[in-house]
Design an enzyme around this catalytic site. Sequence first.
Site, PDB file in Angstrom:
ATOM      1  N   CYS A  40      25.518  25.836 -10.692  1.00 17.70           N
ATOM      2  CA  CYS A  40      25.196  25.296  -9.369  1.00 17.70           C
ATOM      3  C   CYS A  40      25.126  26.467  -8.398  1.00 17.70           C
ATOM      4  O   CYS A  40      26.136  27.119  -8.137  1.00 17.70           O
ATOM      5  CB  CYS A  40      26.268  24.296  -8.934  1.00 17.70           C
ATOM      6  SG  CYS A  40      26.025  23.655  -7.275  1.00 17.70           S
ATOM      7  N   GLY A  41      23.928  26.743  -7.879  1.00 22.22           N
ATOM      8  CA  GLY A  41      23.740  27.905  -7.017  1.00 22.22           C
ATOM      9  C   GLY A  41      24.449  27.802  -5.685  1.00 22.22           C
ATOM     10  O   GLY A  41      25.163  28.726  -5.267  1.00 22.22           O
ATOM     11  N   ASN A  42      24.287  26.684  -4.984  1.00 16.31           N
ATOM     12  CA  ASN A  42      24.986  26.512  -3.710  1.00 16.31           C
ATOM     13  C   ASN A  42      26.488  26.443  -3.927  1.00 16.31           C
ATOM     14  O   ASN A  42      27.276  26.933  -3.110  1.00 16.31           O
ATOM     15  CB  ASN A  42      24.498  25.253  -3.001  1.00 16.31           C
ATOM     16  CG  ASN A  42      23.123  25.431  -2.381  1.00 16.31           C
ATOM     17  OD1 ASN A  42      22.750  26.541  -2.004  1.00 16.31           O
ATOM     18  ND2 ASN A  42      22.370  24.352  -2.273  1.00 16.31           N
TER      19      ASN A  42
ATOM     20  N   ASN B 272      16.839  18.252 -13.614  1.00 20.57           N
ATOM     21  CA  ASN B 272      16.765  18.095 -12.172  1.00 20.57           C
ATOM     22  C   ASN B 272      15.286  18.092 -11.794  1.00 20.57           C
ATOM     23  O   ASN B 272      14.454  18.666 -12.510  1.00 20.57           O
ATOM     24  CB  ASN B 272      17.477  19.253 -11.473  1.00 20.57           C
ATOM     25  CG  ASN B 272      18.933  19.348 -11.865  1.00 20.57           C
ATOM     26  OD1 ASN B 272      19.756  18.537 -11.462  1.00 20.57           O
ATOM     27  ND2 ASN B 272      19.276  20.341 -12.675  1.00 20.57           N
TER      28      ASN B 272
ATOM     29  N   ASN C 197      24.767  20.765   0.704  1.00 20.34           N
ATOM     30  CA  ASN C 197      25.250  20.560  -0.660  1.00 20.34           C
ATOM     31  C   ASN C 197      26.767  20.759  -0.598  1.00 20.34           C
ATOM     32  O   ASN C 197      27.238  21.874  -0.336  1.00 20.34           O
ATOM     33  CB  ASN C 197      24.610  21.607  -1.562  1.00 20.34           C
ATOM     34  CG  ASN C 197      24.355  21.162  -2.975  1.00 20.34           C
ATOM     35  OD1 ASN C 197      23.910  21.954  -3.783  1.00 20.34           O
ATOM     36  ND2 ASN C 197      24.622  19.933  -3.320  1.00 20.34           N
TER      37      ASN C 197
ATOM     38  N   GLU D 187      19.054  15.351  -8.190  1.00 18.23           N
ATOM     39  CA  GLU D 187      19.984  16.057  -9.081  1.00 18.23           C
ATOM     40  C   GLU D 187      20.570  15.131 -10.130  1.00 18.23           C
ATOM     41  O   GLU D 187      21.136  14.080  -9.806  1.00 18.23           O
ATOM     42  CB  GLU D 187      21.125  16.688  -8.274  1.00 18.23           C
ATOM     43  CG  GLU D 187      20.741  17.980  -7.574  1.00 18.23           C
ATOM     44  CD  GLU D 187      21.966  18.805  -7.192  1.00 18.23           C
ATOM     45  OE1 GLU D 187      22.777  19.118  -8.093  1.00 18.23           O
ATOM     46  OE2 GLU D 187      22.111  19.117  -5.994  1.00 18.23           O
TER      47      GLU D 187
ATOM     48  N   CYS E 288      19.745  22.099  -3.163  1.00 15.13           N
ATOM     49  CA  CYS E 288      20.138  22.479  -4.523  1.00 15.13           C
ATOM     50  C   CYS E 288      19.784  23.944  -4.722  1.00 15.13           C
ATOM     51  O   CYS E 288      18.606  24.318  -4.666  1.00 15.13           O
ATOM     52  CB  CYS E 288      19.428  21.597  -5.550  1.00 15.13           C
ATOM     53  SG  CYS E 288      19.716  22.091  -7.259  1.00 15.13           S
ATOM     54  N   GLY E 289      20.785  24.776  -4.964  1.00 19.44           N
ATOM     55  CA  GLY E 289      20.568  26.217  -5.065  1.00 19.44           C
ATOM     56  C   GLY E 289      19.737  26.634  -6.257  1.00 19.44           C
ATOM     57  O   GLY E 289      18.791  27.425  -6.131  1.00 19.44           O
TER      58      GLY E 289
ATOM     59  N   ASN F 276      29.831  17.952 -11.901  1.00 19.39           N
ATOM     60  CA  ASN F 276      29.043  17.075 -11.045  1.00 19.39           C
ATOM     61  C   ASN F 276      29.917  15.928 -10.560  1.00 19.39           C
ATOM     62  O   ASN F 276      31.019  15.690 -11.077  1.00 19.39           O
ATOM     63  CB  ASN F 276      27.841  16.517 -11.809  1.00 19.39           C
ATOM     64  CG  ASN F 276      26.665  17.480 -11.810  1.00 19.39           C
ATOM     65  OD1 ASN F 276      26.418  18.189 -10.841  1.00 19.39           O
ATOM     66  ND2 ASN F 276      25.937  17.498 -12.913  1.00 19.39           N
TER      67      ASN F 276
END
Length: 259
Positions: free
Chosen positions: A75-77, A171, A13, A188, A198-199, A66
Amino acid sequence: MTVKFYKYQGTGNDFVMIDNREGIFKNDTKVIQRLCDRKFGIGADGLILLENSEDPRDDFKMVYFNSDGNQSTMCGNGGRCLVRFAEFLNIVEKTAIFTAIDGKHHAKIEADKIHLQMQDVDEVKELGTEYFLDTGSPHHIVFTPEIQQLDVKKEGAAIRYNEVYKAEGTNVNFVEPQDEILQVRTYERGVEDETLSCGTGVTAVAIASTYAKKYNSLPVKIQTPGGNLEISFKQNGNQFTDVWLSGPAEQVFEGVIEC
């Protein structure tokens, strides 16, 4: 205007990072689209600004876009990569605290991993054999026995644009439990395609799989096309707290580009 940028990735990612503590970079949808374009720009799933936070307790603030140029949900990652970027900038060392669009996040920094605390989850919605929950971003979960054969872009888009999710969309994560690991592929929104990882998505998958009793050990081990991640949490019925997302995050390259 010439902008200094850094490229980071977390299990495939990838993100354009800009140190915007001086407020030089102005949010412009078309500029962000071009910077994220893989043929005419740098190429990334999203762009993240590291900015000064209004909260004196924070080390920094996260502003995420995005690749379509629109500011988006958590967004986790990207959050994990931003912590690694903050470490590179000598803002943080072993721990970090920052505010994102969904609230405050804590992080722990190791040489090969970034551990990011995600938001608590208060509800997992059952949709027949499928599930929906919000882990800072909305996620629809589909369990499948044939994950490698799926057309993720086609099947994901059909759910993402389903009228039940209205204009905001969702998502979509496809999951196949295999031995002691969950295989995950994600469509996504905002990228409008499959991403390598995706985190917030794998966090949602870990929670939904535990809730549905399809996985029963911690940490939950996830394999995405871009690499492996782990998620841990505490469960009390339909509520999940102390949620942590862990995995690698690294700088790929740096450069300057004309905006």
